[in-house]
Design a protein around this motif. Sequence first.
Motif, PDB file in Angstrom:
ATOM      1  N   ARG A   1      47.890  26.910  17.039  1.00 39.87           N
ATOM      2  CA  ARG A   1      47.989  27.029  18.366  1.00 39.87           C
ATOM      3  C   ARG A   1      47.957  28.537  19.077  1.00 39.87           C
ATOM      4  O   ARG A   1      48.601  29.436  18.442  1.00 39.87           O
ATOM      5  CB  ARG A   1      49.327  26.318  18.968  1.00 39.87           C
ATOM      6  CG  ARG A   1      49.134  24.826  18.489  1.00 39.87           C
ATOM      7  CD  ARG A   1      48.939  24.061  19.768  1.00 39.87           C
ATOM      8  NE  ARG A   1      49.642  24.177  21.158  1.00 39.87           N
ATOM      9  CZ  ARG A   1      50.631  23.413  21.237  1.00 39.87           C
ATOM     10  NH1 ARG A   1      50.688  22.258  20.714  1.00 39.87           N
ATOM     11  NH2 ARG A   1      51.228  23.252  22.619  1.00 39.87           N
ATOM     12  N   ALA A   2      47.143  28.649  19.785  1.00 40.63           N
ATOM     13  CA  ALA A   2      46.903  29.884  20.603  1.00 40.63           C
ATOM     14  C   ALA A   2      48.256  30.543  21.276  1.00 40.63           C
ATOM     15  O   ALA A   2      48.601  31.559  21.316  1.00 40.63           O
ATOM     16  CB  ALA A   2      46.118  29.869  21.597  1.00 40.63           C
ATOM     17  N   GLU A   3      49.045  29.373  21.677  1.00 35.87           N
ATOM     18  CA  GLU A   3      50.407  29.882  22.237  1.00 35.87           C
ATOM     19  C   GLU A   3      51.144  30.861  21.292  1.00 35.87           C
ATOM     20  O   GLU A   3      51.901  31.901  21.650  1.00 35.87           O
ATOM     21  CB  GLU A   3      51.214  28.752  22.595  1.00 35.87           C
ATOM     22  CG  GLU A   3      50.774  27.991  23.678  1.00 35.87           C
ATOM     23  CD  GLU A   3      49.906  26.667  23.142  1.00 35.87           C
ATOM     24  OE1 GLU A   3      49.148  26.829  22.278  1.00 35.87           O
ATOM     25  OE2 GLU A   3      49.835  25.801  23.769  1.00 35.87           O
ATOM     26  N   ALA A   4      51.260  30.484  19.962  1.00 31.04           N
ATOM     27  CA  ALA A   4      51.780  31.283  18.996  1.00 31.04           C
ATOM     28  C   ALA A   4      51.527  32.778  19.095  1.00 31.04           C
ATOM     29  O   ALA A   4      52.361  33.900  18.824  1.00 31.04           O
ATOM     30  CB  ALA A   4      51.950  30.626  17.547  1.00 31.04           C
ATOM     31  N   PHE A   5      50.220  33.055  18.927  1.00 32.42           N
ATOM     32  CA  PHE A   5      49.494  34.269  18.906  1.00 32.42           C
ATOM     33  C   PHE A   5      49.921  35.101  20.258  1.00 32.42           C
ATOM     34  O   PHE A   5      49.950  36.177  20.183  1.00 32.42           O
ATOM     35  CB  PHE A   5      48.215  34.152  18.636  1.00 32.42           C
ATOM     36  CG  PHE A   5      47.924  33.657  17.110  1.00 32.42           C
ATOM     37  CD1 PHE A   5      47.856  34.524  15.929  1.00 32.42           C
ATOM     38  CD2 PHE A   5      47.871  32.269  16.738  1.00 32.42           C
ATOM     39  CE1 PHE A   5      47.653  33.944  14.849  1.00 32.42           C
ATOM     40  CE2 PHE A   5      47.752  31.801  15.664  1.00 32.42           C
ATOM     41  CZ  PHE A   5      47.639  32.461  14.516  1.00 32.42           C
ATOM     42  N   HIS A   6      49.381  34.194  21.213  1.00 34.63           N
ATOM     43  CA  HIS A   6      49.955  34.978  22.748  1.00 34.63           C
ATOM     44  C   HIS A   6      51.380  35.388  22.764  1.00 34.63           C
ATOM     45  O   HIS A   6      51.535  36.510  23.280  1.00 34.63           O
ATOM     46  CB  HIS A   6      49.549  33.888  23.473  1.00 34.63           C
ATOM     47  CG  HIS A   6      48.007  33.728  24.128  1.00 34.63           C
ATOM     48  ND1 HIS A   6      47.458  34.766  24.428  1.00 34.63           N
ATOM     49  CD2 HIS A   6      47.277  32.716  24.200  1.00 34.63           C
ATOM     50  CE1 HIS A   6      46.328  34.351  24.805  1.00 34.63           C
ATOM     51  NE2 HIS A   6      46.148  33.054  24.399  1.00 34.63           N
ATOM     52  N   HIS A   7      52.333  34.640  22.251  1.00 33.00           N
ATOM     53  CA  HIS A   7      53.697  35.164  22.230  1.00 33.00           C
ATOM     54  C   HIS A   7      53.786  36.406  21.511  1.00 33.00           C
ATOM     55  O   HIS A   7      54.334  37.221  21.890  1.00 33.00           O
ATOM     56  CB  HIS A   7      54.421  33.985  21.502  1.00 33.00           C
ATOM     57  CG  HIS A   7      55.956  34.543  21.580  1.00 33.00           C
ATOM     58  ND1 HIS A   7      56.797  34.277  22.539  1.00 33.00           N
ATOM     59  CD2 HIS A   7      56.723  34.886  20.582  1.00 33.00           C
ATOM     60  CE1 HIS A   7      58.112  34.678  21.983  1.00 33.00           C
ATOM     61  NE2 HIS A   7      58.073  35.165  20.937  1.00 33.00           N
ATOM     62  N   ALA A   8      53.250  36.624  20.135  1.00 36.53           N
ATOM     63  CA  ALA A   8      52.953  37.609  19.366  1.00 36.53           C
ATOM     64  C   ALA A   8      52.737  38.924  20.019  1.00 36.53           C
ATOM     65  O   ALA A   8      53.164  39.872  19.973  1.00 36.53           O
ATOM     66  CB  ALA A   8      52.616  37.438  18.144  1.00 36.53           C
TER      67      ALA A   8
END
Length: 221
Positions: free
Chosen positions: A167-174
Amino acid sequence: MTPVEAVVWDFDGTLASRPDMWCAAIAEAIHLCGGPPEVTAADFEETAYLHLPWHSPTLGHAFQSSSAEWWEGFLSRVQPLVAAVTGEAAMDVKRFGATVRSIILDPRRYSKIPGSTRAVDALHRRGVLQFVLSNHVPELAGIVSYLFPNRFEEVWTSGQLGVEKPRAEAFHHALDRIGRAPATVLMVGDDVRRDLEPAARLGMRTLHVEDMASTRRGDWL
């Protein structure tokens, strides 16, 4: 080439290994809770992993507000499977859940991957910021700290974020937490679909863990 300012590591299969982690933990917990001694990890290989949240990455967690809720949600789905395999529908669910949890969270049961460990140490000496982004239990930070003391700035796990890679959200958070341009952040992982492809789509640099030895050190280390 733009120098690497931060490295984000996957955990399982990249930094550390623990074969058949969940199946073996479930079987061991059954034995410790008085279940049938003939039950083995192989009894759960076909089905246990289907109950792990990160095997349905399109779905967010409905139980992400605390580690206790994460475990309650996971074990509520695994318990019927255990009952079907053991025939022990009356097994103490609370004791079984606590036992599985303690086995999974025992950092001594994980083995550090030598090549990655050397790279982590080398990057630390250079002052490169390092992080962990993993589909894992909420308490992963404690395991990482035990295995790699003082090496990582932060550990982000799906059990806390409520979403799994890819999920892109995980990478955006990072990326938001790191505060660096994506082109200066390297994602290292062992899963092309979950780790590398989504990172690359956001402009991050990527490296498969198996390619570390053959990649020129100057390109990333």
